[in-house]
Design a protein around this motif. Structure first.
Motif, PDB file in Angstrom:
ATOM      1  N   UNK A 241       0.825  -1.209   0.000  1.00 43.37           N
ATOM      2  CA  UNK A 241       0.000   0.000   0.000  1.00 43.37           C
ATOM      3  C   UNK A 241       0.863   1.265   0.000  1.00 43.37           C
ATOM      4  N   UNK A 242       1.845   1.302   0.899  1.00 41.70           N
ATOM      5  CA  UNK A 242       2.632   2.518   1.087  1.00 41.70           C
ATOM      6  C   UNK A 242       3.720   2.683   0.028  1.00 41.70           C
ATOM      7  N   UNK A 243       4.370   1.601  -0.362  1.00 41.68           N
ATOM      8  CA  UNK A 243       5.485   1.698  -1.304  1.00 41.68           C
ATOM      9  C   UNK A 243       5.017   1.822  -2.749  1.00 41.68           C
ATOM     10  N   UNK A 244       3.947   1.105  -3.102  1.00 44.70           N
ATOM     11  CA  UNK A 244       3.515   1.059  -4.504  1.00 44.70           C
ATOM     12  C   UNK A 244       2.132   1.661  -4.725  1.00 44.70           C
ATOM     13  N   UNK A 303      15.970  -3.655  -5.364  1.00 45.19           N
ATOM     14  CA  UNK A 303      15.989  -2.763  -6.520  1.00 45.19           C
ATOM     15  C   UNK A 303      14.620  -2.380  -7.025  1.00 45.19           C
ATOM     16  N   UNK A 304      13.565  -2.891  -6.423  1.00 43.98           N
ATOM     17  CA  UNK A 304      12.195  -2.577  -6.854  1.00 43.98           C
ATOM     18  C   UNK A 304      11.537  -1.683  -5.813  1.00 43.98           C
ATOM     19  N   UNK A 305      11.560  -0.399  -6.055  1.00 41.06           N
ATOM     20  CA  UNK A 305      10.929   0.543  -5.144  1.00 41.06           C
ATOM     21  C   UNK A 305      10.478   1.768  -5.929  1.00 41.06           C
ATOM     22  N   UNK A 306       9.669   2.573  -5.301  1.00 38.08           N
ATOM     23  CA  UNK A 306       9.142   3.783  -5.929  1.00 38.08           C
ATOM     24  C   UNK A 306       9.665   5.009  -5.194  1.00 38.08           C
ATOM     25  N   UNK A 307       9.680   6.125  -5.900  1.00 34.95           N
ATOM     26  CA  UNK A 307      10.073   7.384  -5.275  1.00 34.95           C
ATOM     27  C   UNK A 307       8.976   7.851  -4.325  1.00 34.95           C
ATOM     28  N   UNK A 308       9.353   8.775  -3.455  1.00 35.88           N
ATOM     29  CA  UNK A 308       8.374   9.332  -2.525  1.00 35.88           C
ATOM     30  C   UNK A 308       7.272  10.072  -3.280  1.00 35.88           C
ATOM     31  N   UNK A 309       6.066  10.012  -2.737  1.00 35.09           N
ATOM     32  CA  UNK A 309       4.981  10.826  -3.280  1.00 35.09           C
ATOM     33  C   UNK A 309       5.306  12.297  -3.029  1.00 35.09           C
ATOM     34  N   UNK A 310       5.197  13.163  -4.044  1.00 40.95           N
ATOM     35  CA  UNK A 310       5.466  14.589  -3.814  1.00 40.95           C
ATOM     36  C   UNK A 310       4.367  15.220  -2.950  1.00 40.95           C
ATOM     37  N   UNK A 404       0.495   7.276  -8.297  1.00 44.20           N
ATOM     38  CA  UNK A 404       1.907   7.013  -8.542  1.00 44.20           C
ATOM     39  C   UNK A 404       2.223   7.104 -10.045  1.00 44.20           C
ATOM     40  N   UNK A 405       3.512   7.211 -10.355  1.00 42.57           N
ATOM     41  CA  UNK A 405       3.940   7.300 -11.747  1.00 42.57           C
ATOM     42  C   UNK A 405       3.917   5.919 -12.409  1.00 42.57           C
ATOM     43  N   UNK A 406       4.067   5.897 -13.742  1.00 41.48           N
ATOM     44  CA  UNK A 406       4.082   4.632 -14.477  1.00 41.48           C
ATOM     45  C   UNK A 406       5.328   3.806 -14.136  1.00 41.48           C
ATOM     46  N   UNK A 407       6.424   4.462 -13.819  1.00 41.38           N
ATOM     47  CA  UNK A 407       7.622   3.726 -13.411  1.00 41.38           C
ATOM     48  C   UNK A 407       7.363   2.918 -12.152  1.00 41.38           C
ATOM     49  N   UNK A 408       6.536   3.448 -11.269  1.00 41.31           N
ATOM     50  CA  UNK A 408       6.201   2.729 -10.040  1.00 41.31           C
ATOM     51  C   UNK A 408       5.392   1.477 -10.352  1.00 41.31           C
ATOM     52  N   UNK A 409       4.513   1.543 -11.338  1.00 41.70           N
ATOM     53  CA  UNK A 409       3.733   0.367 -11.730  1.00 41.70           C
ATOM     54  C   UNK A 409       4.634  -0.737 -12.270  1.00 41.70           C
ATOM     55  N   UNK A 413       5.298  -4.540 -10.682  1.00 46.09           N
ATOM     56  CA  UNK A 413       5.228  -5.794 -11.438  1.00 46.09           C
ATOM     57  C   UNK A 413       6.474  -6.641 -11.202  1.00 46.09           C
ATOM     58  N   UNK A 414       7.640  -6.012 -11.216  1.00 41.90           N
ATOM     59  CA  UNK A 414       8.884  -6.740 -10.945  1.00 41.90           C
ATOM     60  C   UNK A 414       8.904  -7.283  -9.520  1.00 41.90           C
ATOM     61  N   UNK A 415       8.423  -6.485  -8.580  1.00 46.66           N
ATOM     62  CA  UNK A 415       8.377  -6.916  -7.173  1.00 46.66           C
ATOM     63  C   UNK A 415       7.512  -8.155  -7.003  1.00 46.66           C
ATOM     64  N   UNK A 416       6.330  -8.161  -7.624  1.00 45.27           N
ATOM     65  CA  UNK A 416       5.434  -9.305  -7.490  1.00 45.27           C
ATOM     66  C   UNK A 416       6.003 -10.538  -8.175  1.00 45.27           C
ATOM     67  N   UNK A 417       6.661 -10.363  -9.318  1.00 46.48           N
ATOM     68  CA  UNK A 417       7.250 -11.507 -10.015  1.00 46.48           C
ATOM     69  C   UNK A 417       8.327 -12.168  -9.164  1.00 46.48           C
TER      70      UNK A 417
END
Length: 559
Positions: A241-244, A303-310, A404-409, A413-417
């Motif tokens: 929830x929080x990261x992605x 290596x699979x993480x998202x940037x902070x929400x602005x 979130x941005x498309x890079x986060x999506x 996907x990589x995280x779940x795989x």
């Protein structure tokens, strides 16, 4: 705690009694416990969406129902695993036992899978469904303040547990031994010694069990794995929830799907042992190799993480530039555009602007008017949007955090795989590892061995793991909710990169409070100087010098 208090005793003495009926009684007790846990919803008032408040409620005793329900569920669960597995292993061929136990563990995992699916469905429903107009609810399931219909799952599981306990009551006390061997009947109640002699046998049996080197090493290994498993299972949904930026409903659904993959892996592991007739040593080797491979795969998730929400004032400045060191400081939440709005820094009612920046409340965005109803409310004439981003679309904001941005999506996907693949490989060694525990000790200690293993891993793994994992996660919190009358509540926003998080120490907090106090003194003295045309004394001059220098420090970043 109810499970831990009775586990060792039931595992030792239950093997000499009617095991299927003890399991049936456990199912009935769990049904009562689940019903009691969900009961407080019908005694409590309607849920209120709070942004900030200080209205002290009268003390509630609803926690007693939850405590008693959880205790009964723990007690009822006690006989299921140790007595059920020993019951199967006693009357099955040695080469067939791993396959049967793999089937049992596979079906056991279907329970959490359907539980997460049920939780996913209930999380989509508002907690007071049927009592409130859902159109009037101003938050969505992705909002951190959303409360789903938590009580519904407990009532459904209560009915299922009661129905499941009925067939166990009619199972025989013993079964014919496969392969035409003589029946292995446990001693009848008439041949059992008294309670004193039974207790005298318990301590030597426990000493023999813990004195087996292979069993002790496997017990330590199980403890380490269970620590990581409990930490993952407890916080995985929250992490997603929080990261992605996933909703609680979707997070639970995806976890349920991963449980299905784990169930397949456990079944295949048991099938491998039956097909190739693996020995105890081969089973231990398979369990080690699969665990090590899964560990290496999990390392890829770093290596699979998202940037902070602005978020203005938390992760970015009000002009959109990223803050050098992200931290939660109350003075950063304010800017010139909302300085005259009398906003509360404790409020959390996020709104999103078209420029992709989230503000913690419409007041912090400097909004003057609103239109719409419920989730469709839109706030207009927002000064913080117009002053820092002139000419970029309209000056309105909508309810909720920005997506979130498309890079986060892609990262998700990589995280779940990686997560599904590592879980599948790790589950291949679950049944071989379990069979090693059963085969490395004497047959009469089988139930006690499984019970002690469950007791140790749940006591030393299940209890402390959520505490220190939760403390580590909470150390990255950027915005805490405020309970009624000032207590700290749940975290609303986490820092995505723990290595870049700046935690405010007590010394920094004291220094900041001193600076705030100096600001107030400066304002009073400046006002007095404007009213009185007299020379300030030495003490006032020193304080005014501090005020002037501090004003330059604070005004610089804002401008």
């Amino acid at each position: 705690m109810g499970n831990l208090l009775f586990l060792a005793v039931v595992s030792h003495f239950g093997a000499k009694l009617h095991r299927p009926r003890l399991i049936a009684v456990g199912c009935f007790v769990m049904a009562v416990g689940s019903f009691l846990t969900g009961l407080p919803h019908f005694f409590m008032g309607r849920s209120e969406i709070k942004t900030s408040s200080c209205v002290r409620d009268s003390s509630s005793h609803m926690w007693i129902y939850v405590f008693l329900g959880n205790a009964l569920r723990g007690i009822g669960e006690t006989p299921v695993t140790p007595l059920g597995i020993s019951y199967i292993d006693d009357f099955a061929k040695a080469e067939n036992s791993p396959f049967y136990i793999a089937c049992l563990q596979t079906i056991t995992l279907l329970g959490p899978m359907f539980g997460f699916l049920l939780g996913s469905y209930c999380a989509k429903l508002f907690v007071d469904i049927g009592y409130v107009d859902l159109d009037s609810v101003t938050i969505s399931p992705k909002d951190a303040r959303w409360v789903g219909a938590w009580w519904m799952g407990f009532l459904v599981s209560s009915a299922i547990l009661f129905i499941a306990g009925i067939p166990f009551w009619f199972l025989p006390r013993s079964l014919p031994k496969q392969g035409g061997d003589e029946d292995k009947l446990p001693p009848s109640p008439e041949t059992l010694d008294g309670t004193e002699n039974a207790l005298n046998r318990f301590l030597p049996s426990l000493r023999r069990l813990l004195g087996t080197p292979t069993y002790f090493l496997l017990l330590c290994a199980s403890l380490l794995k269970f620590n990581s498993f409990i930490g993952l299972l407890t916080f995985k949904a929250k992490y997603m929830e929080q990261q992605f930026g996933q909703s609680a409903s979707r997070a639970n659904f995806l976890i349920a799907e991963s449980h299905a993959v784990v169930a397949v892996g456990i079944f295949l592991g048991g099938l491998l042992m039956k097909r190739y007739k693996l020995s105890v040593v081969s089973g231990a080797q398979l369990s080690f190799v699969t665990s090590f491979m899964a560990y290496l795969l999990v390392l890829l998730q770093f290596g699979t993480k998202c940037d902070n929400i602005p978020v203005a004032g938390l992760t970015v400045l009000y002009n959109g530039s990223v803050t050098p060191n992200v931290s939660y400081r109350g003075d950063m939440l304010f800017s010139e555009c909302n300085s005259e709005c009398s906003c509360s820094a404790q409020e959390w009612d996020p709104v999103c602007s078209e420029n992709g920046i989230t503000y913690i409340s419409p007041c912090m965005a400097g909004c003057l008017s609103s239109s719409g109803y419920g989730k469709n409310t839109v706030f207009h004439n927002c000064s913080c949007v117009s002053s820092h981003f002139p000419g970029e679309g309209n000056m309105s904001v909508s309810l909720g955090q920005c997506p979130r941005s498309k890079d986060c999506s892609r990262s998700f996907t990589s995280y779940m795989a990686v997560s599904v693949l590592s879980s599948f490989i790790n589950s291949l060694g679950a049944t071989p590892g379990y069979m090693v525990i059963i085969r490395c000790i004497s047959p009469e200690l089988k139930s006690l061995a499984l019970g002690i293993q469950t007791l140790v891993v749940r006591t030393l793994g299940g209890i402390p793991a959520p505490v220190y994992f939760g403390a580590l996660i909470d150390s990255t919190c950027l915005k805490w909710a405020v309970k009624k009358c000032g207590g700290r509540g749940a975290c609303r926003l986490y820092h995505s990169d723990i290595e870049g998080a700046e935690v405010e120490t007590e010394g920094q907090k004291t220094e900041r409070e001193v600076k705030v106090g100096e600001d107030k003194v400066c304002e009073e003295i400046n006002g007095q100087v404007e009213r009185e045309e007299s020379d300030p004394n030495t003490e006032d001059s020193n304080v005014m010098e501090k005020c002037s220098s501090h004003s330059k420090e604070t005004d610089g970043p804002q401008s």
